[in-house]
Write a protein that holds these residues in place. Structure first.
Motif, PDB file in Angstrom:
ATOM      1  N   ALA A  14       6.446  -3.075 -12.552  1.00 52.66           N
ATOM      2  CA  ALA A  14       5.147  -2.421 -12.415  1.00 52.66           C
ATOM      3  C   ALA A  14       4.490  -2.787 -11.084  1.00 52.66           C
ATOM      4  O   ALA A  14       3.911  -1.928 -10.396  1.00 52.66           O
ATOM      5  CB  ALA A  14       4.250  -2.800 -13.587  1.00 52.66           C
ATOM      6  N   ILE A  15       4.601  -4.050 -10.689  1.00 55.27           N
ATOM      7  CA  ILE A  15       4.024  -4.475  -9.413  1.00 55.27           C
ATOM      8  C   ILE A  15       4.751  -3.805  -8.246  1.00 55.27           C
ATOM      9  O   ILE A  15       4.125  -3.331  -7.293  1.00 55.27           O
ATOM     10  CB  ILE A  15       4.094  -6.012  -9.292  1.00 55.27           C
ATOM     11  CG1 ILE A  15       3.183  -6.668 -10.349  1.00 55.27           C
ATOM     12  CG2 ILE A  15       3.707  -6.481  -7.891  1.00 55.27           C
ATOM     13  CD1 ILE A  15       3.282  -8.173 -10.394  1.00 55.27           C
ATOM     14  N   ASP A  16       6.077  -3.781  -8.332  1.00 53.95           N
ATOM     15  CA  ASP A  16       6.856  -3.136  -7.255  1.00 53.95           C
ATOM     16  C   ASP A  16       6.518  -1.653  -7.137  1.00 53.95           C
ATOM     17  O   ASP A  16       6.375  -1.116  -6.022  1.00 53.95           O
ATOM     18  CB  ASP A  16       8.344  -3.329  -7.540  1.00 53.95           C
ATOM     19  CG  ASP A  16       9.201  -2.660  -6.480  1.00 53.95           C
ATOM     20  OD1 ASP A  16       9.072  -3.020  -5.286  1.00 53.95           O
ATOM     21  OD2 ASP A  16      10.007  -1.776  -6.844  1.00 53.95           O
ATOM     22  N   ARG A  17       6.363  -0.993  -8.280  1.00 56.86           N
ATOM     23  CA  ARG A  17       6.011   0.450  -8.260  1.00 56.86           C
ATOM     24  C   ARG A  17       4.638   0.655  -7.636  1.00 56.86           C
ATOM     25  O   ARG A  17       4.428   1.591  -6.840  1.00 56.86           O
ATOM     26  CB  ARG A  17       6.024   0.985  -9.697  1.00 56.86           C
ATOM     27  CG  ARG A  17       5.769   2.486  -9.792  1.00 56.86           C
ATOM     28  CD  ARG A  17       6.932   3.247  -9.187  1.00 56.86           C
ATOM     29  NE  ARG A  17       6.707   4.695  -9.231  1.00 56.86           N
ATOM     30  CZ  ARG A  17       7.525   5.583  -8.714  1.00 56.86           C
ATOM     31  NH1 ARG A  17       8.673   5.184  -8.116  1.00 56.86           N
ATOM     32  NH2 ARG A  17       7.268   6.883  -8.774  1.00 56.86           N
ATOM     33  N   ALA A  18       3.705  -0.224  -7.991  1.00 53.31           N
ATOM     34  CA  ALA A  18       2.362  -0.091  -7.437  1.00 53.31           C
ATOM     35  C   ALA A  18       2.378  -0.315  -5.923  1.00 53.31           C
ATOM     36  O   ALA A  18       1.713   0.422  -5.164  1.00 53.31           O
ATOM     37  CB  ALA A  18       1.428  -1.085  -8.107  1.00 53.31           C
ATOM     38  N   LEU A  19       3.131  -1.288  -5.458  1.00 57.84           N
ATOM     39  CA  LEU A  19       3.224  -1.542  -4.029  1.00 57.84           C
ATOM     40  C   LEU A  19       3.877  -0.366  -3.295  1.00 57.84           C
ATOM     41  O   LEU A  19       3.439   0.041  -2.202  1.00 57.84           O
ATOM     42  CB  LEU A  19       4.022  -2.826  -3.766  1.00 57.84           C
ATOM     43  CG  LEU A  19       3.357  -4.143  -4.206  1.00 57.84           C
ATOM     44  CD1 LEU A  19       4.302  -5.321  -3.996  1.00 57.84           C
ATOM     45  CD2 LEU A  19       2.060  -4.363  -3.420  1.00 57.84           C
ATOM     46  N   TYR A  20       4.914   0.172  -3.904  1.00 58.94           N
ATOM     47  CA  TYR A  20       5.609   1.305  -3.269  1.00 58.94           C
ATOM     48  C   TYR A  20       4.712   2.524  -3.186  1.00 58.94           C
ATOM     49  O   TYR A  20       4.619   3.190  -2.134  1.00 58.94           O
ATOM     50  CB  TYR A  20       6.882   1.630  -4.062  1.00 58.94           C
ATOM     51  CG  TYR A  20       7.621   2.813  -3.522  1.00 58.94           C
ATOM     52  CD1 TYR A  20       8.361   2.740  -2.338  1.00 58.94           C
ATOM     53  CD2 TYR A  20       7.591   4.045  -4.204  1.00 58.94           C
ATOM     54  CE1 TYR A  20       9.034   3.840  -1.844  1.00 58.94           C
ATOM     55  CE2 TYR A  20       8.265   5.145  -3.723  1.00 58.94           C
ATOM     56  CZ  TYR A  20       8.977   5.040  -2.542  1.00 58.94           C
ATOM     57  OH  TYR A  20       9.648   6.149  -2.054  1.00 58.94           O
ATOM     58  N   GLU A  21       4.007   2.836  -4.290  1.00 62.37           N
ATOM     59  CA  GLU A  21       3.111   4.006  -4.292  1.00 62.37           C
ATOM     60  C   GLU A  21       1.985   3.807  -3.282  1.00 62.37           C
ATOM     61  O   GLU A  21       1.599   4.742  -2.556  1.00 62.37           O
ATOM     62  CB  GLU A  21       2.516   4.202  -5.694  1.00 62.37           C
ATOM     63  CG  GLU A  21       3.520   4.628  -6.744  1.00 62.37           C
ATOM     64  CD  GLU A  21       4.018   6.050  -6.518  1.00 62.37           C
ATOM     65  OE1 GLU A  21       3.388   6.802  -5.726  1.00 62.37           O
ATOM     66  OE2 GLU A  21       5.063   6.413  -7.102  1.00 62.37           O
ATOM     67  N   GLY A  22       1.457   2.586  -3.222  1.00 58.96           N
ATOM     68  CA  GLY A  22       0.402   2.330  -2.256  1.00 58.96           C
ATOM     69  C   GLY A  22       0.884   2.501  -0.822  1.00 58.96           C
ATOM     70  O   GLY A  22       0.175   3.052   0.034  1.00 58.96           O
ATOM     71  N   GLU A  23       2.105   2.014  -0.559  1.00 58.00           N
ATOM     72  CA  GLU A  23       2.658   2.157   0.793  1.00 58.00           C
ATOM     73  C   GLU A  23       2.860   3.610   1.165  1.00 58.00           C
ATOM     74  O   GLU A  23       2.581   4.030   2.313  1.00 58.00           O
ATOM     75  CB  GLU A  23       3.980   1.392   0.860  1.00 58.00           C
ATOM     76  CG  GLU A  23       4.622   1.394   2.237  1.00 58.00           C
ATOM     77  CD  GLU A  23       5.935   0.641   2.261  1.00 58.00           C
ATOM     78  OE1 GLU A  23       6.577   0.611   3.321  1.00 58.00           O
ATOM     79  OE2 GLU A  23       6.329   0.063   1.214  1.00 58.00           O
ATOM     80  N   GLN A  24       3.334   4.414   0.232  1.00 59.52           N
ATOM     81  CA  GLN A  24       3.543   5.839   0.506  1.00 59.52           C
ATOM     82  C   GLN A  24       2.231   6.567   0.776  1.00 59.52           C
ATOM     83  O   GLN A  24       2.148   7.425   1.676  1.00 59.52           O
ATOM     84  CB  GLN A  24       4.271   6.500  -0.682  1.00 59.52           C
ATOM     85  CG  GLN A  24       5.694   5.990  -0.897  1.00 59.52           C
ATOM     86  CD  GLN A  24       6.562   6.184   0.342  1.00 59.52           C
ATOM     87  OE1 GLN A  24       6.592   7.279   0.944  1.00 59.52           O
ATOM     88  NE2 GLN A  24       7.247   5.125   0.749  1.00 59.52           N
ATOM     89  N   ARG A  25       1.204   6.239   0.029  1.00 62.78           N
ATOM     90  CA  ARG A  25      -0.093   6.894   0.256  1.00 62.78           C
ATOM     91  C   ARG A  25      -0.678   6.518   1.614  1.00 62.78           C
ATOM     92  O   ARG A  25      -1.277   7.351   2.306  1.00 62.78           O
ATOM     93  CB  ARG A  25      -1.070   6.494  -0.843  1.00 62.78           C
ATOM     94  CG  ARG A  25      -0.704   7.096  -2.187  1.00 62.78           C
ATOM     95  CD  ARG A  25      -1.831   6.910  -3.181  1.00 62.78           C
ATOM     96  NE  ARG A  25      -1.507   7.504  -4.467  1.00 62.78           N
ATOM     97  CZ  ARG A  25      -2.346   7.577  -5.483  1.00 62.78           C
ATOM     98  NH1 ARG A  25      -3.562   7.072  -5.365  1.00 62.78           N
ATOM     99  NH2 ARG A  25      -1.979   8.155  -6.628  1.00 62.78           N
ATOM    100  N   VAL A  26      -0.483   5.257   1.988  1.00 64.20           N
ATOM    101  CA  VAL A  26      -0.988   4.830   3.310  1.00 64.20           C
ATOM    102  C   VAL A  26      -0.257   5.595   4.409  1.00 64.20           C
ATOM    103  O   VAL A  26      -0.872   6.056   5.402  1.00 64.20           O
ATOM    104  CB  VAL A  26      -0.806   3.313   3.471  1.00 64.20           C
ATOM    105  CG1 VAL A  26      -1.072   2.895   4.926  1.00 64.20           C
ATOM    106  CG2 VAL A  26      -1.740   2.574   2.536  1.00 64.20           C
ATOM    107  N   LYS A  27       1.060   5.758   4.257  1.00 60.76           N
ATOM    108  CA  LYS A  27       1.831   6.493   5.259  1.00 60.76           C
ATOM    109  C   LYS A  27       1.356   7.964   5.343  1.00 60.76           C
ATOM    110  O   LYS A  27       1.279   8.523   6.435  1.00 60.76           O
ATOM    111  CB  LYS A  27       3.312   6.448   4.924  1.00 60.76           C
ATOM    112  CG  LYS A  27       3.939   5.090   5.190  1.00 60.76           C
ATOM    113  CD  LYS A  27       5.436   5.115   4.893  1.00 60.76           C
ATOM    114  CE  LYS A  27       6.080   3.768   5.209  1.00 60.76           C
ATOM    115  NZ  LYS A  27       7.526   3.782   4.916  1.00 60.76           N
ATOM    116  N   LYS A  28       1.087   8.571   4.219  1.00 57.52           N
ATOM    117  CA  LYS A  28       0.629   9.971   4.223  1.00 57.52           C
ATOM    118  C   LYS A  28      -0.723  10.079   4.901  1.00 57.52           C
ATOM    119  O   LYS A  28      -0.986  11.052   5.639  1.00 57.52           O
ATOM    120  CB  LYS A  28       0.537  10.501   2.782  1.00 57.52           C
ATOM    121  CG  LYS A  28       1.877  10.761   2.147  1.00 57.52           C
ATOM    122  CD  LYS A  28       1.714  11.327   0.746  1.00 57.52           C
ATOM    123  CE  LYS A  28       3.050  11.599   0.081  1.00 57.52           C
ATOM    124  NZ  LYS A  28       2.915  12.161  -1.277  1.00 57.52           N
TER     125      LYS A  28
END
Length: 436
Positions: free
Chosen positions: A418-432
């Motif tokens: 769950a933590i890894d998924r949250a970090l990944y989703e956050g990173e993708q949104r920042v990139k967008k």
């Protein structure tokens, strides 16, 4: 349908192809942290599984005909060993003369000289030293008194102690034994004068019937006069010039039954442990002082049988079933595989002047003391009908340990995912957001 196809439909762990997997730096950090956390928590589960706890149980004590050992170490700095007597009595009030014991009388130097040890001699409970005579036909005179029933030779008084008992049976004053041939032969008065300023320490153990009873330290020869247990107190009260005998005393140690081994004491904890305190004997290092000759101290002890059963113990027999004569003093109660049958006790105390009066010195003016009695220190013990069993056990079973390990691994990985998924989703949104 082939067997392989049937099991394929039941697969709850679907896989993705390698090309569809994305590896990230944050994912690697989360994975490494998760592994370290899993190792730490699994080690904790293992340590908890290996931990030994003590479960107390309370049952009715159904033992019959058992013995009990009493181990003591008590000092009397103002009473010489020549005057001090130890008597053991059962519930009927009769003196027990055949108890197994290993008690020593230790002569102590006067208090003014530091109360150091002079010598130590074994004490014979309820026995006289007996006269050693060259003539087997010797029959000592009782000087007008009837010979005691328990005399070494019927109708005779062959020892100084027997003459003293004969005098006491008819309530005659005995004094220092002047002009008594037996006492002069045994140098009774000389020994008494030599030790007047000394103290005495009683140390060792006795094995008694596990019934209500008492043991006491009192001055002078003890004897039975009718239905009464009394002591010859003349030499105690008529001390030498400048010498005042009193029953000021220190209980260095008093316990009922064998002591728990040090490793067991450390395992269950020191003072304040939750399950028991029977290795902390309440009377240890107790000191009582008085300046009155006619004064006695009474301790009322409640004894509770206590068993300690180590991990993996199974009853194959009991040391209490073996004739106690075959067990050396100090070993009674130590069973197989490290099990121990011992006793806890609680105690209340009372002290009073034999002259009577009230308890104003202790802040109890309303309390009136009875007049009369025997000076000394008395221990009256009662046996509780309940028994405490302290049984060692693992804090959890093997199945509990395995369940705990599975819960640690599964829970940690789930939270990590769950933590890894949250970090990944956050990173993708920042990139967008940056790309737009």
């Amino acid at each position: 349908m082939p067997a392989k196809s049937r099991f394929t439909k039941l697969d709850a762990f679907t896989k993705t192809v390698e090309d569809a997997r994305i590896r990230t730096t944050s994912g690697g950090i989360v994975t490494l942290t998760s592994l370290l956390l899993i190792l730490y928590l699994v080690w904790g589960e293992w340590a908890d599984y290996r931990r030994i706890v003590v479960h107390p149980e309370l049952i009715v004590d159904k033992g019959r005909g058992e013995k009990m050992e009493i181990h003591m170490n008590v000092s009397f700095p103002r009473v010489p060993c020549e005057l001090l007597t130890l008597d053991v009595m059962d519930v009927s009030g009769e003196v027990q003369t055949g108890v197994m014991h290993g008690v020593n009388k230790v002569r102590l130097r006067p208090e003014s000289e530091g109360s150091g040890v002079i010598e130590s001699n074994a004490l014979e409970l309820g026995k006289d030293d007996g006269g050693v005579h060259l003539d087997p036909e010797y029959c000592g005179e009782c000087y007008g008194a009837p010979a005691p029933a328990n005399a070494i030779k019927s109708g005779c008084c062959n020892t100084c102690a027997e003459v003293r008992e004969a005098y006491a049976s008819v309530s005659w004053s005995f004094g220092r034994g002047e002009n008594v041939e037996q006492c002069e032969r045994e140098h009774y008065s000389e020994h008494l004068d030599e030790q007047r300023k000394e103290g005495c320490r009683i140390e060792g153990g006795i094995r008694v019937n596990k019934v209500v009873g008492n043991f006491h330290f009192a001055p002078g020869k003890s004897f039975s006069n009718g239905n009464m247990h009394v002591h010859d107190l003349e030499n105690y009260f008529n001390g030498a010039e400048g010498v005042e005998h009193t029953f000021t005393h220190t209980v260095h140690h008093l316990r009922f039954g064998p002591q728990l081994p040090e490793d067991v004491v450390k395992r269950v904890g020191a003072k304040g442990m939750a399950w028991s305190n029977h290795h902390l004997n309440p009377l240890d290092d107790t000191q009582q002082k008085t300046d009155e000759k006619a004064y006695n101290f009474m301790y009322f002890v409640k004894v509770v049988s206590t068993a300690y059963l180590p991990l993996g113990w199974e009853r194959t027999g009991s040391i209490l079933d073996i004739p106690h004569e075959l067990i050396e003093l100090g070993g009674y109660g130590k069973g197989e595989a490290g099990s121990i049958e011992t006793h806890q006790y609680s105690v209340t105390s009372h002290k009073r002047s034999l002259q009577g009066g009230d308890g104003s010195e202790d802040g109890h003016k309303e309390r009136l003391h009875a007049r009369g009695g025997i000076p000394g220190v008395f221990f009256s013990y009662d046996i509780s009908p309940m028994k405490v069993i302290n049984r060692e056990a693992r804090s959890k079973s093997l199945s509990g340990f395995l369940v705990g390990v599975c819960a640690v691994i599964g829970g940690t990985l789930t939270v990590a995912a769950a933590i890894d998924r949250a970090l990944y989703e956050g990173e993708q949104r920042v990139k967008k957001m940056h790309s737009s």
